[in-house]
Design a protein around this motif. Structure first.
Motif, PDB file in Angstrom:
ATOM      1  N   ALA B 204     -15.140   4.512  -8.586  1.00 13.12           N
ATOM      2  CA  ALA B 204     -15.633   3.934  -7.339  1.00 13.12           C
ATOM      3  C   ALA B 204     -14.803   2.706  -6.976  1.00 13.12           C
ATOM      4  CB  ALA B 204     -17.103   3.555  -7.489  1.00 13.12           C
ATOM      5  N   LEU B 205     -14.389   1.967  -7.984  1.00 21.00           N
ATOM      6  CA  LEU B 205     -13.562   0.780  -7.732  1.00 21.00           C
ATOM      7  C   LEU B 205     -12.217   1.181  -7.103  1.00 21.00           C
ATOM      8  CD1 LEU B 205     -13.181  -2.250  -8.076  1.00 21.00           C
ATOM      9  CD2 LEU B 205     -12.419  -1.846 -10.414  1.00 21.00           C
ATOM     10  N   VAL B 206     -11.689   2.311  -7.553  1.00 21.30           N
ATOM     11  CA  VAL B 206     -10.436   2.798  -6.962  1.00 21.30           C
ATOM     12  C   VAL B 206     -10.626   3.070  -5.468  1.00 21.30           C
ATOM     13  CG1 VAL B 206      -8.807   4.735  -6.946  1.00 21.30           C
ATOM     14  CG2 VAL B 206      -9.538   3.754  -9.123  1.00 21.30           C
ATOM     15  N   VAL B 207     -11.759   3.703  -5.131  1.00 23.13           N
ATOM     16  CA  VAL B 207     -12.036   3.978  -3.713  1.00 23.13           C
ATOM     17  C   VAL B 207     -12.170   2.685  -2.926  1.00 23.13           C
ATOM     18  CG1 VAL B 207     -13.710   4.946  -2.097  1.00 23.13           C
ATOM     19  CG2 VAL B 207     -13.150   6.171  -4.162  1.00 23.13           C
ATOM     20  N   VAL B 208     -12.918   1.739  -3.483  1.00 20.13           N
ATOM     21  CA  VAL B 208     -13.127   0.464  -2.783  1.00 20.13           C
ATOM     22  C   VAL B 208     -11.769  -0.201  -2.517  1.00 20.13           C
ATOM     23  CG1 VAL B 208     -14.011  -1.877  -3.037  1.00 20.13           C
ATOM     24  CG2 VAL B 208     -15.454   0.064  -3.609  1.00 20.13           C
ATOM     25  N   ASN B 209     -10.922  -0.241  -3.518  1.00 17.63           N
ATOM     26  CA  ASN B 209      -9.629  -0.894  -3.330  1.00 17.63           C
ATOM     27  C   ASN B 209      -8.756  -0.170  -2.319  1.00 17.63           C
ATOM     28  OD1 ASN B 209     -10.379  -2.774  -5.139  1.00 17.63           O
ATOM     29  ND2 ASN B 209      -8.884  -2.262  -6.711  1.00 17.63           N
ATOM     30  N   ALA B 210      -8.927   1.145  -2.233  1.00 14.59           N
ATOM     31  CA  ALA B 210      -8.108   1.894  -1.278  1.00 14.59           C
ATOM     32  C   ALA B 210      -8.599   1.725   0.146  1.00 14.59           C
ATOM     33  CB  ALA B 210      -8.101   3.373  -1.660  1.00 14.59           C
ATOM     34  N   LEU B 211      -9.906   1.493   0.308  1.00 15.76           N
ATOM     35  CA  LEU B 211     -10.469   1.519   1.663  1.00 15.76           C
ATOM     36  C   LEU B 211     -10.806   0.153   2.234  1.00 15.76           C
ATOM     37  CD1 LEU B 211     -12.855   4.583   1.522  1.00 15.76           C
ATOM     38  CD2 LEU B 211     -10.514   4.463   2.317  1.00 15.76           C
ATOM     39  N   ALA B 212     -10.895  -0.876   1.368  1.00 12.78           N
ATOM     40  CA  ALA B 212     -11.281  -2.185   1.874  1.00 12.78           C
ATOM     41  C   ALA B 212     -10.280  -2.633   2.944  1.00 12.78           C
ATOM     42  CB  ALA B 212     -11.320  -3.192   0.735  1.00 12.78           C
ATOM     43  N   GLN B 213     -10.802  -3.197   3.990  1.00 17.26           N
ATOM     44  CA  GLN B 213      -9.981  -3.710   5.107  1.00 17.26           C
ATOM     45  C   GLN B 213      -9.169  -2.616   5.786  1.00 17.26           C
ATOM     46  OE1 GLN B 213     -11.031  -6.499   5.537  1.00 17.26           O
ATOM     47  NE2 GLN B 213     -11.453  -7.384   3.542  1.00 17.26           N
ATOM     48  N   SER B 214      -9.527  -1.343   5.588  1.00 19.08           N
ATOM     49  CA  SER B 214      -8.796  -0.267   6.246  1.00 19.08           C
ATOM     50  C   SER B 214      -9.756   0.540   7.115  1.00 19.08           C
ATOM     51  CB  SER B 214      -8.151   0.654   5.199  1.00 19.08           C
ATOM     52  OG  SER B 214      -7.787   1.875   5.801  1.00 19.08           O
ATOM     53  N   PRO B 215      -9.888   0.155   8.402  1.00 25.06           N
ATOM     54  CA  PRO B 215     -10.854   0.859   9.257  1.00 25.06           C
ATOM     55  C   PRO B 215     -10.524   2.355   9.368  1.00 25.06           C
ATOM     56  CG  PRO B 215      -9.472  -0.668  10.541  1.00 25.06           C
ATOM     57  CD  PRO B 215      -9.216  -0.938   9.101  1.00 25.06           C
ATOM     58  N   TRP B 216      -9.230   2.682   9.356  1.00 27.49           N
ATOM     59  CA  TRP B 216      -8.829   4.086   9.443  1.00 27.49           C
ATOM     60  C   TRP B 216      -9.408   4.870   8.274  1.00 27.49           C
ATOM     61  CZ3 TRP B 216      -3.256   5.774  11.208  1.00 27.49           C
ATOM     62  CH2 TRP B 216      -3.167   7.170  11.215  1.00 27.49           C
TER      63      TRP B 216
END
Lengths: 80, 750
Positions: B204-216
């Motif tokens: 889940a941390l991997v997902v968070v790091n990939a998506l944080a601040q990325s609205p797309w």
């Protein structure tokens, strides 16, 4: 080799390639459908006919209902 | 052609055609030539990878080295394991045949089962680990992924599957209890549970790091939920059973969601709604995990699984073709300075043991034992197919890991470190990150802040600095490879978000399925306690389900939040724990296998499972020891803990990367949790191994012991063993087909 032969060989070759293509597409479709579970219900009907001849199979809707209910009760893990 | 005497036809009923074909003939000359050619190509590829220095190696050599090694290993080593340990008997009915109910127990075409098994074992793990390990250069990771697979991971997967097939598809936890006794069994069950929690949290941390601040990215991923709900309702209400039809619609919608993400991210409202902080994303994920684990399977989990299976197979084929067509050049060194010094910014510690911890999935992954002993054995047609599914399935995952490594080493190395070093090191902006990576002493031309900014803009992102966790790096590499084949730079942003999306999709599938499995494990264990807790055993008791789901989500959610807010960088501190946990699970599985081999008195061949077991124990125990006892704060959790505690006691207002007293407190708390978890994991596995040793000694003294193998049931079913049927197998299949006559065939001969 005459020009006519060449055309004939070419046509035969093209037909071969066409057949191979059709077979490949059919194979991919068979694979995807079986992998995802399209054939599971047919498999169940056949299984029932073999093991309990004469028994009435449930409808496809009901079959998936039961399967999902069982999945609900016995979850399978997914790996990382 | 093969002489008739070399072929043994296995029969269980004189009125039926044979149920198995055993071929012992010598290898035909043409095959020998093929094997020699494969071996030579493989040797050349390995030489190129190992010896070429000073110029850029082409990525195609990775593919050759991997594939040739797999072919040789499958032909020789897997066969040895089969002949000496697994010893399949096709006269014996598998659980799928014996307990066939056309539902969970169902003999399934081996090629289809291969796909099922692969989709279940492979997720984001083999994609993420190799990317992080690329900090040590391409060679150590490549060697470990390939050799670790053929001698370790594939052997584990194969033998666990073979064991479980003889035990009605019982799980590793149950087999541990049966074979190791109560203490070992209970320790194994608790180990599986806590390991599952840490796995979910880190993924889940991997997902968070990939998506944080990325609205797309957030928009695209959020859209997968309504898409899955739509698919669920479609299958339930509109057209039950049309799974591939609805999956195709779903994939179409998914691609649309990726494209639409780009439009949404351009708008003001899109940015307002979908730009989420890491903490907010972590909360959303926890809420999602809870909902998904209590909602009915048909609504969310099953459709998601279809999408995920389809995307997994499709994307991996796409990436393989992309690498072969684009043939990118490797930018990373064979062995980097960080491998030798052990002070890399992506993860700390020396090559041994930390490289082998960082790459778990793809080389040796304990989690696979849960699949190989769960769903897969209930679908296997013949015992002799276990080699193809177990050993062969793992080879495919290993290949995925090799490709992931390739995508990480073909991108510019300065850029790689700008993305993967924690924010505490890079400072978070393009300028500070450029200064930081240029100071690392990497080879090649230094990078400018403008170039880092440009790399982010090219894929439609605000920034790529310190987007740790592996997913953004992989996505960037994939986008580079795929856009050079398809679409050019115009599609770079699409491919980037395509890659992010499918990784996030896999991870969410693991998160929801894992939360559900952990919830059931918890309620089962509680139900075994005396008193009112018994009620937890009843699966239809909703309150119990909710309570257990909540407990599980709180456990992994807390670790996730801890990682998200960690001043030291969550991936940097938590990923080693994830790797250690996964490898410790492998130790449990290999221990069970080894004990069974000893009980059956196959002493000459004990080394086959014992080799990866001993290696794995050496790696995990060294890593655990260093994580617990190392005096170096960079490596040891408790050393870090004490350093920050001392600084706090001395009244300092900031220390290291922690800029405030609150951040210092966070580090003190996090390191305590991580250090405790390290001790718990290692302790549990040591209990399992000790219990196993007792059983081994007892068994050797007694001259062998009975195992819990189920009695034989004669098989009345035939199917080829390998991917491609042999001439003899075709002949037997023809006999079965003729017998079936106009009755509907099994579908195996398509």
């Amino acid at each position: 080799m005459s020009a006519r032969d060449v055309v004939e060989v070419g046509a035969r070759g093209a037909a071969g390639v066409g057949r191979a293509l059709v077979r490949t597409v059919a194979g991919v479709r068979w694979y995807t459908a079986t992998l995802l579970g399209d054939r599971d219900y047919a498999r169940y009907v056949e299984h029932l006919a073999r093991v309990h001849p004469g028994a009435d199979p449930v409808s496809e809707r009901e079959y998936w209902r039961v399967r999902h209910a069982e999945q609900d009760a016995h979850p399978g893990a997914r790996c990382c | 052609m093969v002489a008739q005497s070399d072929i043994e036809l296995v029969r269980t009923d004189p009125d039926l055609p044979p149920v198995g074909v055993v071929e012992r003939g010598p290898t035909t000359p043409s095959r020998k030539v093929v094997l020699v050619v494969v071996a030579v190509v493989g040797a050349v590829a390995w030489s190129v990878l190992a010896l070429v220095r000073g110029e850029h190696v082409n990525a195609v050599w990775f593919v050759f080295a991997a594939v040739c090694t797999y072919v040789i290993a499958y032909r020789f080593y897997a066969r040895l394991v089969e002949a000496k340990i697994a010893r399949p008997r096709d006269a014996r009915a598998t659980p799928a045949e014996q307990l066939d109910n056309a539902k969970d127990f169902m003999p399934t075409d081996r090629r289809v089962l291969y796909g099922h098994h692969f989709a279940a074992i492979a997720g984001a793990g083999p994609l993420v680990g190799p990317v992080l390990a690329a900090q040590m250069g391409y060679l150590p990771g490549t060697v470990w992924i390939i050799v670790g697979c053929v001698l370790g991971g594939a052997v584990q997967d194969y033998l666990v599957l073979a064991l479980s097939v003889r035990r009605r598809g019982r799980s590793v936890g149950q087999m541990a209890r049966d074979e190791l006794g109560r203490v070992g069994g209970v320790a194994a069950l608790i180990a599986v549970f806590v390991i599952m929690i840490i796995l979910i949290a880190v993924l889940a941390l991997v997902v968070v790091n990939a998506l944080a601040q990325s609205p797309w990215g957030v928009f695209s991923l959020a859209m997968t939920i309504p898409i899955a709900l739509f698919m669920g309702v479609y299958l339930r209400v509109l057209r039950p059973g049309r799974v591939s039809e609805v999956t195709l619609i779903g994939v179409g919608l998914l691609l649309l969601a990726i494209v639409a993400g780009g439009w949404v991210a351009e708008t003001g409202w899109g940015q307002d709604w979908f730009t989420l902080s890491p903490v907010a994303l972590a909360w959303w994920l926890a809420a999602y995990g809870f909902a998904a684990s209590v909602l009915p399977v048909w609504l969310l989990l099953a459709p998601r699984d279809y999408l995920s299976t389809f995307m997994k197979v499709g994307t991996i084929v796409l990436l393989a073709v992309g690498i072969l067509v684009a043939r990118p050049e490797v930018q990373a060194p064979a062995v980097s300075q960080f491998a030798l010094r052990g002070d890399g910014p992506v993860f700390a510690g020396a090559l041994f043991p930390f490289l082998f911890i960082t790459i778990a999935c793809g080389a040796l992954s304990g989690f696979h034992s849960l699949i190989a002993s769960g769903t897969t054995p209930k679908m296997l047609q013949k015992e002799s197919q276990a080699k193809l599914i177990g050993y062969g399935g793992m080879m495919m995952e290993s290949f995925v890991a090799v490709m992931a490594l390739v995508t990480a080493v073909v991108i510019d190395q300065h850029l790689y470190f700008a993305i993967n070093a924690p924010a505490g090191a890079t400072g978070g902006t393009a300028e500070t990150a450029a200064a930081y990576v240029n100071g690392l002493g990497l080879s090649g031309t230094p990078i400018t802040a403008g170039e880092i900014q440009q790399a982010a803009a090219a894929v439609g992102e605000e920034s790529v600095v310190s987007r740790t966790g592996g997913a953004p790096t992989l996505a960037l590499g994939m986008s580079q490879v795929l856009s050079s084949v398809l679409g050019g730079s115009g599609l770079a942003a699409f491919w980037y978000h395509f890659a992010i999306m499918f990784e996030a999709l896999f991870i969410l599938t693991t998160v929801d399925a894992g939360t559900r499995v952990a919830r059931f494990m918890l309620s089962d264990s509680l139900g075994n306690l005396p008193g009112p807790a018994r009620r937890f055993r009843d699966p239809s008791w909703r309150v119990g389900a909710w309570v257990c789901a909540l407990v599980v989500v709180v456990l992994w959610g807390a670790i996730l939040l801890m990682g998200v807010t960690d001043p030291l960088g969550g991936i940097n501190t938590l990923f080693p724990l994830f790797g250690i946990a996964n490898q410790l699970l492998a130790a449990v599985a290999l221990t069970v296998v080894t004990v069974v081999v000893v009980k059956k008195r196959l002493y000459r061949w004990v080394w086959i499972p014992a080799l990866p077991l001993v290696w794995d124990l050496a790696v995990t125990m060294t890593a655990s020891y260093q994580k617990v006892f190392s005096a170096e704060p960079r490596i040891g959790y408790w050393a870090q803990h004490r350093a920050f505690q001392d600084a706090r006691a001395a009244g300092e207002q900031s220390f290291g990367v922690a800029k405030t007293p609150a951040e210092m407190d966070a580090v003190i708390r996090n390191t305590a949790v991580q250090g405790t978890l390290s001790i718990v994991f290692a302790g549990l596995v040591l209990v399992v191994v000790a219990a196993a040793l007792v059983v081994v000694v007892r068994s050797v003294r007694a001259g062998g012991m009975p195992t819990t193998e189920e009695p034989d049931e004669p098989s009345r079913l035939f199917a080829p063993s390998g991917m491609i049927p042999t001439a003899a197998e075709r002949e037997v299949q023809a006999q079965w087909d003729a017998r079936a006559g106009d009755r509907v065939g099994s579908g195996a001969g398509t």
